[in-house]
Design an enzyme around this catalytic site. Structure first.
Site, PDB file in Angstrom:
ATOM      1  N   TYR A 128       0.840  -1.111   0.012  1.00 59.63           N
ATOM      2  CA  TYR A 128      -0.106  -0.019  -0.143  1.00 59.63           C
ATOM      3  C   TYR A 128       0.870   1.238  -0.036  1.00 59.63           C
ATOM      4  CZ  TYR A 128      -3.457  -3.561   1.463  1.00 59.63           C
ATOM      5  OH  TYR A 128      -4.320  -4.403   1.535  1.00 59.63           O
ATOM      6  N   PRO A 173     -15.771  -4.804   2.151  1.00 53.07           N
ATOM      7  CA  PRO A 173     -16.962  -5.551   2.568  1.00 53.07           C
ATOM      8  C   PRO A 173     -18.212  -4.514   2.405  1.00 53.07           C
ATOM      9  CG  PRO A 173     -15.929  -4.189   4.392  1.00 53.07           C
ATOM     10  CD  PRO A 173     -14.853  -4.495   3.325  1.00 53.07           C
ATOM     11  N   LEU A 174     -17.706  -3.258   1.624  1.00 47.19           N
ATOM     12  CA  LEU A 174     -18.859  -2.243   1.104  1.00 47.19           C
ATOM     13  C   LEU A 174     -18.410  -2.246  -0.433  1.00 47.19           C
ATOM     14  CD1 LEU A 174     -18.817   0.355   3.977  1.00 47.19           C
ATOM     15  CD2 LEU A 174     -20.441  -1.514   3.494  1.00 47.19           C
ATOM     16  N   PHE A 179     -19.225   0.649  -3.475  1.00 46.21           N
ATOM     17  CA  PHE A 179     -20.611   0.542  -4.081  1.00 46.21           C
ATOM     18  C   PHE A 179     -21.715   0.361  -3.160  1.00 46.21           C
ATOM     19  CE2 PHE A 179     -23.847  -1.989  -6.238  1.00 46.21           C
ATOM     20  CZ  PHE A 179     -23.989  -1.129  -7.379  1.00 46.21           C
ATOM     21  N   GLY A 219     -21.071   4.955  -2.732  1.00 49.50           N
ATOM     22  CA  GLY A 219     -19.985   5.871  -2.908  1.00 49.50           C
ATOM     23  C   GLY A 219     -19.417   6.228  -4.422  1.00 49.50           C
TER      24      GLY A 219
END
Length: 334
Positions: A59, A205-206, A210, A214
Protein backbone atom coordinates in the site's frame (compact mmCIF):
# COMPACT_ATOMS: atom_id res chain seq x y z
CA UNK A 1 -33.83 -11.77 15.32
CA UNK A 2 -30.05 -12.15 15.04
CA UNK A 3 -27.73 -10.04 17.17
CA UNK A 4 -24.22 -8.95 16.18
CA UNK A 5 -21.68 -9.73 18.88
CA UNK A 6 -19.94 -6.89 20.67
CA UNK A 7 -16.50 -8.52 20.33
CA UNK A 8 -14.82 -11.08 18.09
CA UNK A 9 -11.44 -12.77 18.24
CA UNK A 10 -8.22 -13.07 16.26
CA UNK A 11 -5.99 -15.80 17.62
CA UNK A 12 -7.78 -15.75 20.96
CA UNK A 13 -7.35 -11.98 21.33
CA UNK A 14 -10.57 -10.01 21.67
CA UNK A 15 -11.22 -7.45 18.95
CA UNK A 16 -13.90 -4.95 18.09
CA UNK A 17 -16.27 -6.60 15.59
CA UNK A 18 -15.29 -4.16 12.84
CA UNK A 19 -11.68 -3.27 12.06
CA UNK A 20 -10.16 -0.68 9.75
CA UNK A 21 -8.61 -1.33 6.37
CA UNK A 22 -6.01 1.39 5.89
CA UNK A 23 -5.12 0.92 2.20
CA UNK A 24 -7.05 3.86 0.80
CA UNK A 25 -5.23 6.30 3.07
CA UNK A 26 -2.22 5.82 0.76
CA UNK A 27 -3.20 3.76 -2.25
CA UNK A 28 -5.60 2.65 -4.97
CA UNK A 29 -8.59 5.02 -4.95
CA UNK A 30 -7.32 8.23 -6.45
CA UNK A 31 -5.71 11.03 -4.47
CA UNK A 32 -5.26 10.03 -0.81
CA UNK A 33 -5.86 12.42 2.10
CA UNK A 34 -3.00 14.32 3.70
CA UNK A 35 -0.93 12.71 6.42
CA UNK A 36 -2.52 14.89 9.09
CA UNK A 37 -6.02 14.01 7.90
CA UNK A 38 -5.14 10.33 7.81
CA UNK A 39 -3.70 10.38 11.32
CA UNK A 40 -6.81 12.18 12.57
CA UNK A 41 -8.96 9.39 11.10
CA UNK A 42 -6.77 6.64 12.59
CA UNK A 43 -6.93 8.24 16.02
CA UNK A 44 -10.70 8.66 15.73
CA UNK A 45 -11.03 4.97 14.89
CA UNK A 46 -9.13 4.13 18.06
CA UNK A 47 -11.42 6.44 20.06
CA UNK A 48 -14.42 4.61 18.62
CA UNK A 49 -13.09 1.32 19.90
CA UNK A 50 -11.48 -0.06 16.76
CA UNK A 51 -8.63 -2.35 17.73
CA UNK A 52 -7.62 -4.10 14.49
CA UNK A 53 -5.79 -2.01 11.89
CA UNK A 54 -4.80 -3.53 8.54
CA UNK A 55 -2.00 -2.40 6.24
CA UNK A 56 0.53 -3.96 3.81
CA UNK A 57 3.95 -3.36 2.32
CA UNK A 58 2.22 -2.90 -1.04
CA UNK A 59 0.00 0.00 0.00
CA UNK A 60 1.65 3.14 -1.26
CA UNK A 61 4.79 1.00 -1.69
CA UNK A 62 5.58 1.33 2.01
CA UNK A 63 3.93 4.69 2.65
CA UNK A 64 0.93 3.19 4.42
CA UNK A 65 3.08 1.26 6.88
CA UNK A 66 5.09 4.42 7.54
CA UNK A 67 1.84 6.34 8.13
CA UNK A 68 0.65 3.85 10.73
CA UNK A 69 4.08 3.84 12.36
CA UNK A 70 3.82 7.59 12.86
CA UNK A 71 0.14 7.60 13.84
CA UNK A 72 0.56 5.01 16.58
CA UNK A 73 3.94 6.07 17.93
CA UNK A 74 3.77 5.88 21.71
CA UNK A 75 0.41 4.07 21.73
CA UNK A 76 1.34 0.91 19.82
CA UNK A 77 0.17 -1.49 22.60
CA UNK A 78 -3.38 -0.19 22.19
CA UNK A 79 -3.81 -1.64 18.70
CA UNK A 80 -3.77 -5.02 17.01
CA UNK A 81 -1.55 -4.41 13.99
CA UNK A 82 -1.75 -6.44 10.79
CA UNK A 83 0.44 -6.12 7.71
CA UNK A 84 1.29 -8.24 4.68
CA UNK A 85 4.24 -9.51 2.71
CA UNK A 86 4.71 -11.35 -0.56
CA UNK A 87 3.44 -8.55 -2.80
CA UNK A 88 5.37 -5.30 -2.86
CA UNK A 89 6.38 -2.42 -5.10
CA UNK A 90 9.60 -2.91 -7.02
CA UNK A 91 10.79 -0.09 -9.31
CA UNK A 92 7.28 1.35 -9.28
CA UNK A 93 5.57 -1.92 -10.21
CA UNK A 94 3.55 -4.42 -8.17
CA UNK A 95 5.47 -7.68 -7.81
CA UNK A 96 4.42 -10.99 -6.23
CA UNK A 97 7.42 -12.68 -4.63
CA UNK A 98 7.00 -15.34 -1.98
CA UNK A 99 10.59 -16.54 -1.80
CA UNK A 100 11.78 -16.95 1.80
CA UNK A 101 14.74 -14.62 1.32
CA UNK A 102 12.43 -11.89 0.01
CA UNK A 103 9.98 -12.30 2.86
CA UNK A 104 12.77 -12.03 5.43
CA UNK A 105 13.87 -8.74 3.87
CA UNK A 106 10.29 -7.50 3.80
CA UNK A 107 9.63 -8.11 7.50
CA UNK A 108 12.71 -6.17 8.59
CA UNK A 109 11.76 -3.22 6.38
CA UNK A 110 8.15 -3.39 7.61
CA UNK A 111 9.17 -3.32 11.27
CA UNK A 112 11.23 -0.20 10.63
CA UNK A 113 8.40 1.57 8.79
CA UNK A 114 5.81 0.54 11.37
CA UNK A 115 8.07 1.66 14.22
CA UNK A 116 7.47 -1.55 16.13
CA UNK A 117 9.36 -4.57 17.41
CA UNK A 118 6.72 -7.06 16.30
CA UNK A 119 3.66 -7.27 14.05
CA UNK A 120 0.62 -8.88 15.65
CA UNK A 121 -0.63 -10.52 12.45
CA UNK A 122 1.43 -10.92 9.28
CA UNK A 123 -0.27 -12.13 6.12
CA UNK A 124 1.12 -13.64 2.96
CA UNK A 125 -0.56 -11.12 0.66
CA UNK A 126 -0.63 -13.38 -2.38
CA UNK A 127 0.53 -16.94 -2.95
CA UNK A 128 3.46 -16.96 -5.36
CA UNK A 129 2.76 -19.75 -7.90
CA UNK A 130 6.50 -20.20 -8.39
CA UNK A 131 7.10 -20.93 -4.69
CA UNK A 132 5.53 -23.78 -2.69
CA UNK A 133 3.28 -22.27 -0.06
CA UNK A 134 5.04 -24.47 2.48
CA UNK A 135 8.27 -22.56 1.80
CA UNK A 136 6.69 -19.13 2.14
CA UNK A 137 4.83 -20.05 5.32
CA UNK A 138 7.95 -21.74 6.64
CA UNK A 139 9.81 -18.44 6.36
CA UNK A 140 6.97 -16.69 8.16
CA UNK A 141 7.09 -19.33 10.87
CA UNK A 142 10.75 -18.43 11.34
CA UNK A 143 9.62 -14.83 11.91
CA UNK A 144 7.34 -16.00 14.72
CA UNK A 145 10.20 -17.94 16.28
CA UNK A 146 12.38 -14.82 16.05
CA UNK A 147 9.73 -12.70 17.80
CA UNK A 148 9.18 -10.43 14.80
CA UNK A 149 5.65 -11.70 14.15
CA UNK A 150 3.06 -12.96 16.63
CA UNK A 151 0.67 -14.73 14.26
CA UNK A 152 0.46 -15.68 10.59
CA UNK A 153 -2.31 -15.10 8.06
CA UNK A 154 -3.03 -15.69 4.39
CA UNK A 155 -4.77 -13.47 1.86
CA UNK A 156 -6.82 -14.64 -1.15
CA UNK A 157 -6.02 -18.30 -0.51
CA UNK A 158 -8.12 -21.33 -1.43
CA UNK A 159 -9.30 -23.92 1.06
CA UNK A 160 -6.64 -26.37 -0.14
CA UNK A 161 -3.87 -23.78 0.26
CA UNK A 162 -5.11 -22.90 3.73
CA UNK A 163 -4.89 -26.54 4.78
CA UNK A 164 -1.39 -26.93 3.35
CA UNK A 165 -0.19 -23.77 5.08
CA UNK A 166 -1.90 -24.69 8.36
CA UNK A 167 0.03 -27.98 8.38
CA UNK A 168 3.30 -25.99 8.43
CA UNK A 169 2.30 -23.34 10.98
CA UNK A 170 -1.06 -22.45 12.55
CA UNK A 171 -2.90 -19.94 10.37
CA UNK A 172 -4.62 -17.39 12.58
CA UNK A 173 -6.51 -15.35 9.98
CA UNK A 174 -7.57 -15.54 6.36
CA UNK A 175 -8.30 -12.35 4.44
CA UNK A 176 -10.42 -12.31 1.30
CA UNK A 177 -12.92 -9.98 -0.29
CA UNK A 178 -16.39 -10.69 1.05
CA UNK A 179 -19.56 -8.67 0.76
CA UNK A 180 -23.08 -8.98 -0.57
CA UNK A 181 -21.71 -8.76 -4.09
CA UNK A 182 -18.54 -10.86 -3.67
CA UNK A 183 -19.49 -14.33 -2.44
CA UNK A 184 -16.50 -16.46 -3.50
CA UNK A 185 -15.62 -17.16 0.11
CA UNK A 186 -18.90 -19.02 0.49
CA UNK A 187 -17.70 -21.76 -1.89
CA UNK A 188 -15.24 -23.30 0.59
CA UNK A 189 -13.08 -20.81 2.48
CA UNK A 190 -15.60 -19.71 5.11
CA UNK A 191 -16.22 -23.33 6.05
CA UNK A 192 -12.55 -24.28 6.32
CA UNK A 193 -11.89 -21.20 8.45
CA UNK A 194 -14.72 -22.20 10.76
CA UNK A 195 -13.41 -25.76 10.92
CA UNK A 196 -9.81 -24.77 11.71
CA UNK A 197 -10.75 -21.89 14.05
CA UNK A 198 -9.32 -19.28 11.68
CA UNK A 199 -10.65 -15.72 11.79
CA UNK A 200 -11.95 -14.45 8.45
CA UNK A 201 -11.14 -10.77 7.84
CA UNK A 202 -13.34 -9.45 5.05
CA UNK A 203 -11.77 -6.76 2.89
CA UNK A 204 -13.89 -4.51 0.66
CA UNK A 205 -17.00 -5.37 2.70
CA UNK A 206 -18.74 -2.38 1.11
CA UNK A 207 -17.86 -3.47 -2.43
CA UNK A 208 -15.23 -0.77 -2.94
CA UNK A 209 -17.75 1.91 -1.98
CA UNK A 210 -20.61 0.61 -4.12
CA UNK A 211 -22.61 -0.61 -1.11
CA UNK A 212 -22.20 2.76 0.58
CA UNK A 213 -23.47 4.75 -2.41
CA UNK A 214 -19.91 5.94 -2.80
CA UNK A 215 -19.84 5.32 -6.54
CA UNK A 216 -22.92 6.14 -8.57
CA UNK A 217 -21.21 7.44 -11.71
CA UNK A 218 -18.07 5.70 -12.98
CA UNK A 219 -17.22 8.74 -15.07
CA UNK A 220 -16.28 10.56 -11.87
CA UNK A 221 -13.52 8.07 -11.01
CA UNK A 222 -9.98 9.39 -11.39
CA UNK A 223 -7.61 7.65 -13.81
CA UNK A 224 -5.49 6.58 -10.83
CA UNK A 225 -8.47 4.79 -9.26
CA UNK A 226 -8.12 0.99 -9.55
CA UNK A 227 -11.87 0.64 -9.97
CA UNK A 228 -11.52 2.14 -13.46
CA UNK A 229 -10.08 -1.19 -14.62
CA UNK A 230 -12.42 -3.50 -12.73
CA UNK A 231 -15.10 -5.35 -14.73
CA UNK A 232 -17.99 -4.46 -12.41
CA UNK A 233 -17.23 -0.77 -12.81
CA UNK A 234 -17.15 -0.80 -16.61
CA UNK A 235 -20.02 1.33 -18.01
CA UNK A 236 -22.26 -1.48 -19.34
CA UNK A 237 -21.84 -3.70 -16.27
CA UNK A 238 -22.14 -0.78 -13.89
CA UNK A 239 -25.43 0.29 -15.44
CA UNK A 240 -26.81 -3.15 -14.62
CA UNK A 241 -25.37 -3.10 -11.12
CA UNK A 242 -26.97 0.27 -10.45
CA UNK A 243 -30.34 -1.47 -10.74
CA UNK A 244 -29.36 -3.59 -7.75
CA UNK A 245 -28.24 -0.50 -5.88
CA UNK A 246 -31.66 1.08 -6.40
CA UNK A 247 -33.34 -1.97 -4.87
CA UNK A 248 -30.94 -1.93 -1.93
CA UNK A 249 -31.61 1.73 -1.27
CA UNK A 250 -35.34 1.08 -1.29
CA UNK A 251 -34.85 -1.61 1.35
CA UNK A 252 -32.56 0.65 3.38
CA UNK A 253 -35.25 3.32 3.45
CA UNK A 254 -37.84 0.75 4.54
CA UNK A 255 -35.77 -0.37 7.51
CA UNK A 256 -34.51 3.16 8.29
CA UNK A 257 -30.83 2.29 8.06
CA UNK A 258 -28.00 3.75 5.96
CA UNK A 259 -27.06 1.28 3.22
CA UNK A 260 -23.45 0.97 4.43
CA UNK A 261 -24.67 -0.11 7.87
CA UNK A 262 -27.14 -2.55 6.37
CA UNK A 263 -24.38 -4.15 4.27
CA UNK A 264 -21.95 -4.41 7.17
CA UNK A 265 -24.58 -5.79 9.53
CA UNK A 266 -25.44 -8.46 6.93
CA UNK A 267 -21.78 -9.46 6.84
CA UNK A 268 -21.47 -9.65 10.62
CA UNK A 269 -24.45 -12.03 10.67
CA UNK A 270 -22.71 -14.47 8.30
CA UNK A 271 -20.50 -15.90 11.03
CA UNK A 272 -19.00 -15.10 14.41
CA UNK A 273 -15.52 -15.70 12.98
CA UNK A 274 -15.88 -12.82 10.50
CA UNK A 275 -14.39 -9.34 11.06
CA UNK A 276 -15.09 -6.80 8.29
CA UNK A 277 -12.34 -4.24 7.67
CA UNK A 278 -13.95 -1.40 5.69
CA UNK A 279 -11.69 1.43 4.64
CA UNK A 280 -12.57 5.10 4.33
CA UNK A 281 -10.98 8.53 4.12
CA UNK A 282 -13.92 10.21 5.87
CA UNK A 283 -14.32 10.45 9.63
CA UNK A 284 -18.11 10.69 9.21
CA UNK A 285 -18.15 7.50 7.14
CA UNK A 286 -15.89 5.83 9.69
CA UNK A 287 -18.30 6.66 12.51
CA UNK A 288 -21.24 5.34 10.50
CA UNK A 289 -19.43 2.12 9.61
CA UNK A 290 -18.45 1.36 13.20
CA UNK A 291 -22.04 1.93 14.36
CA UNK A 292 -23.12 -1.04 12.23
CA UNK A 293 -21.70 -3.39 14.88
CA UNK A 294 -24.58 -2.47 17.17
CA UNK A 295 -27.30 -3.50 14.72
CA UNK A 296 -29.45 -6.59 14.58
CA UNK A 297 -31.29 -7.65 11.45
CA UNK A 298 -34.42 -9.78 11.13
CA UNK A 299 -34.16 -12.98 9.12
CA UNK A 300 -36.58 -11.48 6.61
CA UNK A 301 -34.27 -8.53 5.96
CA UNK A 302 -31.25 -10.83 5.60
CA UNK A 303 -33.15 -12.94 3.09
CA UNK A 304 -34.18 -9.90 1.06
CA UNK A 305 -30.60 -8.67 0.94
CA UNK A 306 -29.47 -12.10 -0.27
CA UNK A 307 -32.16 -12.13 -2.93
CA UNK A 308 -31.26 -8.69 -4.29
CA UNK A 309 -27.48 -9.04 -4.44
CA UNK A 310 -25.76 -12.37 -4.93
CA UNK A 311 -23.44 -14.17 -7.32
CA UNK A 312 -26.19 -14.61 -9.89
CA UNK A 313 -27.44 -11.01 -9.90
CA UNK A 314 -24.15 -9.06 -10.00
CA UNK A 315 -22.80 -8.21 -13.45
CA UNK A 316 -19.05 -8.49 -14.07
CA UNK A 317 -16.14 -10.41 -12.62
CA UNK A 318 -14.31 -9.41 -9.45
CA UNK A 319 -11.02 -8.66 -11.19
CA UNK A 320 -9.71 -8.23 -14.74
CA UNK A 321 -8.49 -11.51 -16.25
CA UNK A 322 -4.73 -10.88 -15.69
CA UNK A 323 -5.29 -10.04 -12.03
CA UNK A 324 -7.62 -12.99 -11.57
CA UNK A 325 -4.77 -15.30 -12.56
CA UNK A 326 -2.92 -14.12 -9.44
CA UNK A 327 -5.79 -15.07 -7.13
CA UNK A 328 -5.85 -18.47 -5.46
CA UNK A 329 -9.37 -18.17 -4.00
CA UNK A 330 -12.02 -20.45 -5.49
CA UNK A 331 -14.17 -18.93 -8.23
CA UNK A 332 -17.71 -19.71 -9.28
CA UNK A 333 -18.01 -21.67 -12.51
CA UNK A 334 -19.20 -19.57 -15.42
Amino acid sequence: MKQAHTTRQIGGIEQAPIGLGCMNLSHAYGKPPSESESIELLHRALELGVTHFDTAALYGFGKNETLLGRAFKGIRPQIHLASKCGMTGVDGKRVIDGRPETLHRTIDAALTRLNTDAIDLYYLHRIDPKVPIEDSVGAMSDMVQAGKVRAIGLSEASADSIRRAHAVHPITALQTEYSLWSRNAEIAVLDVCRELDITFTAFSPLARGFLANGVTDVNTLLDSDIRKGMPRFQPAAFTENLKLLAQLNTLAIEVSLPLNQLALAWLLHQGEHIIPIPGTTSVAHLESNIAAAQLSLDDAVLERLDAIVNHNTVTGARYPAPTQLEIDTEEFLA
